[in-house]
Design an enzyme around this catalytic site. Structure first.
Site, PDB file in Angstrom:
ATOM      1  N   HIS A 129       0.847  -1.187   0.000  1.00  0.00           N
ATOM      2  CA  HIS A 129       0.000   0.000   0.000  1.00  0.00           C
ATOM      3  C   HIS A 129       0.887   1.243   0.000  1.00  0.00           C
ATOM      4  CE1 HIS A 129      -4.216   1.169   0.247  1.00  0.00           C
ATOM      5  NE2 HIS A 129      -3.840   2.191   1.007  1.00  0.00           N
ATOM      6  N   GLU A 164      -1.326   2.451  -5.423  1.00  0.00           N
ATOM      7  CA  GLU A 164      -1.731   3.611  -6.220  1.00  0.00           C
ATOM      8  C   GLU A 164      -0.530   4.483  -6.557  1.00  0.00           C
ATOM      9  OE1 GLU A 164      -4.631   5.848  -4.065  1.00  0.00           O
ATOM     10  OE2 GLU A 164      -6.319   4.601  -4.680  1.00  0.00           O
ATOM     11  N   TYR A 240     -13.890   6.035  -6.590  1.00  0.00           N
ATOM     12  CA  TYR A 240     -14.724   6.496  -5.482  1.00  0.00           C
ATOM     13  C   TYR A 240     -15.980   7.076  -6.106  1.00  0.00           C
ATOM     14  CZ  TYR A 240     -11.323   5.315  -2.012  1.00  0.00           C
ATOM     15  OH  TYR A 240     -10.500   4.596  -1.179  1.00  0.00           O
ATOM     16  N   GLU A 266      -9.754  -1.598  -4.822  1.00  0.00           N
ATOM     17  CA  GLU A 266     -10.186  -0.602  -3.839  1.00  0.00           C
ATOM     18  C   GLU A 266     -11.229   0.306  -4.470  1.00  0.00           C
ATOM     19  OE1 GLU A 266      -7.080   1.546  -1.729  1.00  0.00           O
ATOM     20  OE2 GLU A 266      -8.253   3.394  -1.851  1.00  0.00           O
ATOM     21  N   ALA A 272     -13.313  10.967  -3.382  1.00  0.00           N
ATOM     22  CA  ALA A 272     -11.987  10.345  -3.424  1.00  0.00           C
ATOM     23  C   ALA A 272     -11.156  10.576  -2.168  1.00  0.00           C
ATOM     24  CB  ALA A 272     -11.222  10.851  -4.648  1.00  0.00           C
ATOM     25  N   TRP A 304     -13.281  -0.208   0.291  1.00  0.00           N
ATOM     26  CA  TRP A 304     -12.465   0.506   1.272  1.00  0.00           C
ATOM     27  C   TRP A 304     -13.387   1.179   2.286  1.00  0.00           C
ATOM     28  CZ3 TRP A 304      -7.332   0.759   2.151  1.00  0.00           C
ATOM     29  CH2 TRP A 304      -6.837   1.802   2.944  1.00  0.00           C
ATOM     30  N   GLU A 311     -14.906   8.929   9.184  1.00  0.00           N
ATOM     31  CA  GLU A 311     -14.683   9.023   7.751  1.00  0.00           C
ATOM     32  C   GLU A 311     -15.815   8.267   7.091  1.00  0.00           C
ATOM     33  OE1 GLU A 311     -10.531   8.995   6.132  1.00  0.00           O
ATOM     34  OE2 GLU A 311     -11.213   7.115   5.249  1.00  0.00           O
TER      35      GLU A 311
END
Length: 574
Positions: A129, A164, A240, A266, A272, A304, A311
């Site tokens: 990650h 990413e 997202y 993900e 995002a 995710w 959040e």
């Protein structure tokens, strides 16, 4: 092969007594080793397969969720056929945080998740990650080769080698941070080829997920110059729902039209930024549109993420337990949507139901066992999924000066014999046991050859305990660095009960032509199928005949010894 044995209150024993089964198969039993064929992810029979599941949060920042109970609950109650272990690379507490032994801590976390996934028969993504992986190529190769040597032979595992690659980052004058140029596809490709080759030198065939430019969105760019002469690759797409839409789906369709397999490792229901800013909306309709599209295209996904924080993309509410069994009030709006979607779609498989958490909690009564993870206060230690014979969590990352406290109820004052279950890949140390501030005993812990190579230690001296509720304190003493792991301590009224247990005295099981053969006589043995129906039962037995029809089914075995304790082992094969 017998994986391990366990004992604990009201545990059940999961046995795999055949290579296949028509009903209640686990995902791995259903699909076997995965591969890619053109733009499709396919199973061992060459049929397209869609895996759906959850991603854990950064391992260094939410490592408490990297445990057996949470993963088991996600597989059973949320119907996750795949779990993603997001091994955080940069930042405090993550893999590159050498000042805090970040590599060791995060290796142990991901090992816990992988072992649990294998035991349950679900798939697991091992995710590097990172947003700057080419800067850490040597570390990535070291990490994946270590993982491949340990886990590469298991069909459960997929390797995600670059989460990413970041896109262009603008300078932030207020925070004093400079801008950064995006990682280009040639840079990502060169890194990926090096890491893929390092994995393939050990693991020739498990699927590898390749990150793509611009936060793993520009799969169309990768499709113009794909990685050649390497097999079983899929390219990573992240979205997202509140930020990305049709344009990103078109990019994926372009890549698939050129023969690239796509894997959404993900995605989030929010914007995002994960819904951690001003916009904390969960974008329901956009999420539905995305997942319907993924279903139509045969694309697997992980949401995710499993974490409890303020959040919107977090699947759990702040304050949620890290050990599963989440009540409705502890599941977020995003978590509710994703869980419902998983339950609705993942109907062709099952895993053995986990034991209710309340039954796994120690009774804190003497005589009995006090599980190390059931502390009421502690300093410096962490819990992890263990692989001792009781299949419980253990306490690790123990260093000199750390401590843990427990409440233990003693029905009647007396003297008791004490033992501890320990493992160490180093020199060990000492375990000092105190009750209400008075030292009861000091146990010597030596190296056992591994952090999960368990032995029992004791001094043989009886220790006095007063009647009533006693505050038990464990103090950990030794040299520098990690000393040892602790699974449990036990109090018994007889010295024989504290004799060290070794692997040779644990429950062992053998498959015979007619059924099962045990290593000792059990008071009572019962075998059930996964729907609870009784298959066989016997008392005072060291073997058990099974009906011929059960040879291709998953069965659950419960065994009681003279004290009434159940015993449990993990899936075994003939």
């Amino acid at each position: 092969m017998l994986s391990r044995t366990t004992w604990s209150l009201a545990l059940v024993l999961a046995l795999a007594l055949g290579a296949t089964r028509a009903e209640a198969a686990t995902p791995v039993e259903l699909h076997g080793p995965l591969s890619t064929k053109g733009a499709a992810l396919v199973d061992s029979s060459g049929q397209p397969v869609i895996l759906r599941g959850m991603s854990l949060f950064w391992s260094g920042w939410a490592g408490q969720f990297y445990n057996r109970r949470a993963i088991h609950w996600l597989a059973h109650d949320w119907k996750t056929s795949i779990i993603r272990a997001a091994v955080g690379v940069e930042g405090g507490g993550n893999y590159l945080d050498s000042a805090n032994n970040g590599d060791l801590a995060n290796l142990r976390r991901v090992d816990s998740v992988i072992q649990t996934a294998i035991d349950l028969g679900i798939y697991v993504i091992v995710d590097w990650h990172d947003h700057n992986a080419p800067d850490h190529q040597a570390k990535a190769i070291e990490f994946f080769q270590r993982m491949a040597r340990k886990w590469g032979a298991y069909p459960n595992v997929l390797w995600e080698i670059y989460n990413e690659p970041h896109g262009d980052i603008a300078a932030n004058a207020a925070q004093g941070t400079p801008g950064e140029d995006a990682w280009t596809w040639p840079q990502v490709k060169a890194y990926s080829e090096a890491v893929i080759d390092s994995i393939r030198a050990i693991d020739p065939d498990n699927v590898i997920l390749v990150g793509t430019p611009n936060w793993s969105q520009d799969v169309d760019v990768a499709s113009k110059s794909p990685i050649l002469d390497r097999t079983n690759l899929a390219y990573v797409l992240h979205f997202y729902a509140g930020t990305h839409g049709l344009l990103l789906r078109k990019k994926a369709e372009t890549a698939m039209s050129k023969g690239l397999a796509i894997f959404i490792s993900e995605w989030g229901t929010t914007t995002a930024d994960g819904g951690g800013g001003e916009d904390q909306e969960v974008y329901w309709s956009e999420s539905v549109e995305w997942l319907n599209w993924a279903d139509q295209k045969g694309i697997s996904w992980c949401n995710w993420s499993i974490v409890a924080k303020e959040e919107a993309s977090a699947a759990l509410m702040p304050g949620a337990s890290a050990k599963g069994w989440w009540p409705d009030t502890m599941i977020s709006n995003s978590g509710w949507y994703v869980r419902d979607r998983l339950i609705e779609q993942e109907t062709a498989w099952s895993v053995v139901a986990p034991v209710e958490e309340s039954l796994l909690r120690d009774t804190a009564v003497v005589p009995g066992i006090v599980q190390a993870e059931n502390f009421v206060a502690q300093s410096g230690i962490q819990t992890e999924s263990g692989s001792d014979f009781d299949w419980s969590d253990d306490v690790g990352w123990i260093e000199n000066g750390d401590w843990a406290e427990y409440l233990v109820r003693v029905p009647q004052a007396g003297s008791w014999y004490l033992r501890a279950r320990v493992a160490s890949n180093r020199a060990g140390g000492q375990l000092v046991v105190l009750a209400d501030g008075v030292v009861l005993d000091t146990l010597e812990v030596e190296g056992t050859g591994g952090w999960q190579s368990w032995v029992s230690v004791h001094s043989g001296n009886p220790v006095p305990l007063p009647q009533g509720l006693v505050k038990l304190r464990l103090e950990f003493v030794g040299g520098t660095g990690s000393l040892y792991n602790l699974n449990w301590i036990a109090f018994s009224d007889t010295p024989d009960a504290v004799a060290p247990r070794t692997r040779s005295t644990e429950l062992r099981l053998h498959r015979t032509v007619r059924g099962l053969e045990f290593d000792r006589v059990w008071d009572r043995v019962q075998v059930r199928d996964l729907r609870g129906g009784q298959v066989a039962r016997a008392e005072r037995c060291s073997s058990l005949d099974l009906p011929a029809a059960s040879s291709r089914s998953i069965l659950v075995l419960e065994a009681w010894d003279e004290s009434g304790a159940h015993r449990r082992i993990l899936p075994v094969r003939p």
